[in-house]
Scaffold this motif. Structure first.
Motif, short mmCIF file in Angstrom:
data_model
loop_
_atom_site.label_atom_id
_atom_site.label_comp_id
_atom_site.label_asym_id
_atom_site.label_seq_id
_atom_site.Cartn_x
_atom_site.Cartn_y
_atom_site.Cartn_z
N LEU A 161 0.84 -1.19 0.00
CA LEU A 161 0.00 0.00 0.00
C LEU A 161 0.87 1.24 0.00
O LEU A 161 1.81 1.36 0.80
N THR A 164 0.37 5.58 -0.04
CA THR A 164 -0.62 6.64 0.10
C THR A 164 -0.03 7.96 -0.41
O THR A 164 1.18 8.18 -0.37
N GLN A 211 -5.04 -2.74 9.98
CA GLN A 211 -5.50 -3.87 9.17
C GLN A 211 -6.56 -4.66 9.91
O GLN A 211 -6.48 -4.85 11.13
N VAL A 217 -10.23 -0.30 2.68
CA VAL A 217 -9.33 -0.26 1.54
C VAL A 217 -8.92 -1.71 1.23
O VAL A 217 -8.54 -2.46 2.14
N ILE A 236 -6.65 -4.63 -0.31
CA ILE A 236 -5.26 -4.91 -0.66
C ILE A 236 -5.20 -6.32 -1.24
O ILE A 236 -5.53 -7.29 -0.57
N SER A 296 -1.10 -1.17 -4.30
CA SER A 296 -2.31 -0.33 -4.29
C SER A 296 -1.93 1.08 -3.89
O SER A 296 -1.15 1.28 -2.96
N GLN A 342 -3.52 4.64 -2.58
CA GLN A 342 -4.72 5.28 -2.03
C GLN A 342 -4.46 6.78 -1.89
O GLN A 342 -3.54 7.19 -1.18
#
Length: 127
Positions: free
Chosen positions: A7, A9, A29, A92, A94, A100, A102
């Motif tokens: 992830l 951001t 998470q 969100v 994953i 990913s 975001q």
């Protein structure tokens, strides 16, 4: 062997798309046990980005045939900086082996009329 996804951001002002530096970004998470686990807390850099976070995901085989458990992990992201509205992005997704990204659009408090928080809930994939 557990799989993982990554992830990233990106924090920016909601209207100007200008990077917002020094924003605290927390990643929580969702565990299989129903609990939430704090993965990390980072601060956005001068470009508004955080360092990559590797998250445990279900095995990729879950996405290969119907009737399997969800093929992705879920996490929530909190973004907080003085002078801006608190932002919560929930659920969100994953996926294993996928990076990913975001976006975290921050709204200055002067534009919110004093509303202290903004919550975004991402709907689950229709798989």
């Amino acid at each position: 062997m557990p799989s993982s996804g990554t992830l990233l951001t990106r924090v920016f002002t909601s209207r100007g798309q200008l990077p917002v530096e020094d924003t605290a970004v927390s990643i929580v998470q969702h565990g299989a046990d129903g609990q939430q686990h704090l993965v990390n807390i980072q601060t956005s850099d001068q470009s508004g980005n955080t360092q990559p976070t590797v998250l445990e995901t279900p095995d990729v085989e879950n996405s290969l045939s119907p009737g399997q458990p969800l093929p992705f992990a879920l996490c929530d992201i909190w973004a907080e900086r003085p002078g801006y509205q608190l932002l919560l992005i929930q659920n969100v997704q994953i996926f294993p082996g996928v990076v990913s990204i975001q976006d975290l659009p921050m709204i200055p408090l002067a534009e919110t009329g004093g509303r202290p928080a903004d919550r975004v809930d991402i709907s689950p994939q229709d798989l």
